[in-house]
Design a protein around this motif. Structure first.
Motif, short mmCIF file in Angstrom:
data_model
loop_
_atom_site.label_atom_id
_atom_site.label_comp_id
_atom_site.label_asym_id
_atom_site.label_seq_id
_atom_site.Cartn_x
_atom_site.Cartn_y
_atom_site.Cartn_z
N VAL A 140 0.92 -1.27 0.13
CA VAL A 140 0.05 -0.03 -0.10
C VAL A 140 0.88 1.29 0.10
O VAL A 140 2.05 1.21 0.86
CB VAL A 140 -0.93 -0.15 1.20
N GLY A 141 0.35 2.34 -0.71
CA GLY A 141 1.31 3.34 -0.75
C GLY A 141 2.49 3.53 -1.81
O GLY A 141 3.45 4.46 -1.46
N THR A 152 4.29 3.27 -5.81
CA THR A 152 3.99 3.01 -7.38
C THR A 152 4.78 2.13 -7.86
O THR A 152 5.98 1.67 -7.53
CB THR A 152 4.35 4.48 -7.85
N HIS A 208 -7.53 -0.77 -11.14
CA HIS A 208 -6.79 0.52 -10.86
C HIS A 208 -6.05 0.42 -9.57
O HIS A 208 -6.34 0.00 -8.56
CB HIS A 208 -7.76 1.67 -10.39
N ALA A 238 -2.98 2.26 -7.31
CA ALA A 238 -2.35 3.64 -7.19
C ALA A 238 -1.89 3.85 -5.82
O ALA A 238 -2.60 3.09 -4.72
CB ALA A 238 -3.26 4.79 -7.58
N PRO A 239 -1.12 4.51 -5.33
CA PRO A 239 -0.92 4.97 -3.93
C PRO A 239 -1.79 5.12 -2.96
O PRO A 239 -1.97 4.90 -1.90
CB PRO A 239 0.43 6.03 -4.04
N ASP A 240 -2.91 5.95 -3.62
CA ASP A 240 -3.96 5.97 -2.58
C ASP A 240 -5.19 5.10 -2.44
O ASP A 240 -6.05 5.26 -1.66
CB ASP A 240 -4.67 7.31 -3.31
N VAL A 241 -4.86 3.93 -3.02
CA VAL A 241 -5.78 2.63 -2.69
C VAL A 241 -5.60 2.14 -1.41
O VAL A 241 -4.39 1.76 -1.16
CB VAL A 241 -5.64 1.80 -3.80
N THR A 242 -6.39 1.95 -0.36
CA THR A 242 -6.13 1.63 0.80
C THR A 242 -6.09 0.02 0.99
O THR A 242 -6.70 -0.65 0.07
CB THR A 242 -7.14 2.22 1.88
N GLN A 294 -9.74 -1.18 0.95
CA GLN A 294 -10.31 -1.16 -0.66
C GLN A 294 -9.83 -2.44 -1.19
O GLN A 294 -10.75 -3.05 -2.36
CB GLN A 294 -10.04 0.04 -1.32
#
Length: 404
Positions: A27-28, A30, A77, A79-83, A86
């Motif tokens: 998580v977080g 790229t 999708h 991305a770094p903002d995916v928790t 999620q």
């Protein structure tokens, strides 16, 4: 950037089972950061990387959106903002949607630990319905975790998926992959029961589904129902730890009984030839590997002859050995006899009954194989060698039978 162990490794640790494979979610981060840290990218559909030293798989946290039919119809999708929550929400079952952080703390946003304690297969969210492979995976888990049951709401969702035609677009190779893995679990019958309960068995394997409710003579089959018999047979094969080809042959040996006209029930004269035809059709449709297909055909065709082996003439025994390619492939002959014994044992009360046929045929095979085919060939005209070797083997078996 945080790394978590997810899925089956967490589930199995909580169940006290050996942890074989560990899957990691990052998580977080790229893709560029992962590569800079030495990870090797391998994912085609979404970002997956191999650890530079352990080569374990690390996937970036991701979400999915349904964009087409079947199990490949997704837009991913990452991305770094995916928790983490999620990412876990897109997984199939709550018991597979748990994670552990680096300190061993459990993250369980969807009640997986609760469902483990209740021995329940429950879907995480409505997203379960977007991937028909999940029906097969759940059925496979049912064969592995034999004391778990399917949540009623999950079964209802699976039934809706089948009615919507989702399983009809599964590619054959993926169907076989999941079924083969399920056959190798502790109790394969539970996989087929789970598929039958939601209607998927009739769509994916109509040759097996139609066996349920077809009666057999009670004198030879106390269980009467052909479908129940086949499930007992495949479970017996699993209990013996037999190979995948043996288990598949056990599953398909009686397919011909599904096309016997009801007015002829409970007898099924000539079902062996019909079984061979049905086995070939199933194997072609699902792309079953040749080793499984060939053994299944042999068992479907000749399991009846094995059961009455001691009544066969010596020449008929040699014909049987040649049909199953015993002289060139003795290991497959062993598997052939194993599958036939599974058929015999898969009946209530037959589990410990005497069954001398395999040992008898194995002895006959040893006698026939001891014939020096080269010596026979040297004393025979070239165009008569095959026939002469056959006669010599039959004579040897006949002489051996007289000693019994």
């Amino acid at each position: 950037m945080k790394t978590y162990i997810v899925g089956g490794a967490v589930r199995d640790r909580l169940l006290g089972l050996p942890v074989v494979d560990r899957d990691y979610v990052v998580v977080g981060a790229t893709p560029e950061q992962m590569v800079a840290l030495g990870y090797q990218p391998v994912g085609k559909d979404f970002p997956v990387f191999l650890h530079p030293e352990s080569h374990a798989e690390y996937a970036l946290a991701r979400t999915e959106r349904k964009s087409g039919k079947g199990y490949k119809g997704f837009t991913v999708h990452a991305a770094p903002d995916v928790t983490l929550e999620q990412d876990l929400s897109r997984r199939d079952l709550t018991i597979n949607a748990m994670a552990e952080d680096g300190d061993g703390n459990l993250i369980d946003p969807y009640g997986g630990q609760r469902d483990l304690a209740a021995k329940l297969f429950r879907h995480v969210s409505a997203a379960f319905a977007e991937d028909p492979v999940r029906i097969l995976r759940l059925a496979r888990f049912a064969a592995r975790f034999t004391d778990f049951r399917v949540a009623e709401e999950t079964r209802a969702l699976m039934q809706q998926m089948v009615a919507a035609g989702e399983v009809d677009v599964l590619v054959p190779e993926r169907v076989w992959q999941e079924i083969a893995r399920g056959l190798m679990e502790a109790q394969p019958s539970r996989m087929f029961q789970a598929l039958r309960d939601c209607g998927a068995l009739a769509r994916l394997f109509p040759e097996i589904d139609c066996l349920f409710g077809v009666p057999q003579p009670p004198a030879h089959h106390p269980e009467i129902d052909t479908g129940i018999h086949v499930m007992l047979v495949v479970d017996w094969a699993a209990a013996q730890g037999y190979s995948l080809p043996v288990r598949f042959a056990a599953l398909t040996h009686d397919l011909g009984k599904g096309v016997t006209p009801p007015e002829l029930w409970p007898k099924h004269h000539g079902h062996e030839a019909k079984s061979v035809e049905r086995v070939r059709e199933l194997c072609e449709r699902v792309r079953v590997p040749a080793d499984c297909r060939d053994l299944a055909v042999a068992v479907a065709r000749d399991h009846g002859n094995v059961h009455r082996a001691q009544e066969l003439r010596a020449a008929t025994v040699i014909e049987l050995l040649e049909r199953v390619d015993a002289f060139r492939r003795p290991q497959r002959f062993t598997e052939f006899l194993q599958a036939c014994e599974c058929d015999f044992r898969g009946r209530p009360g037959y589990e410990t009954r005497a069954y001398p046929a395999p040992a008898y045929l194995m002895q006959a095979f040893a006698v026939a194989r001891a014939v020096d085919a080269g010596e026979v060939a040297r004393a025979t005209a070239p165009d008569k060698v095959r026939e002469a070797v056959f006669r010599a083997r039959a004579a040897a078996v006949e002489a051996w039978k007289l000693t019994l």
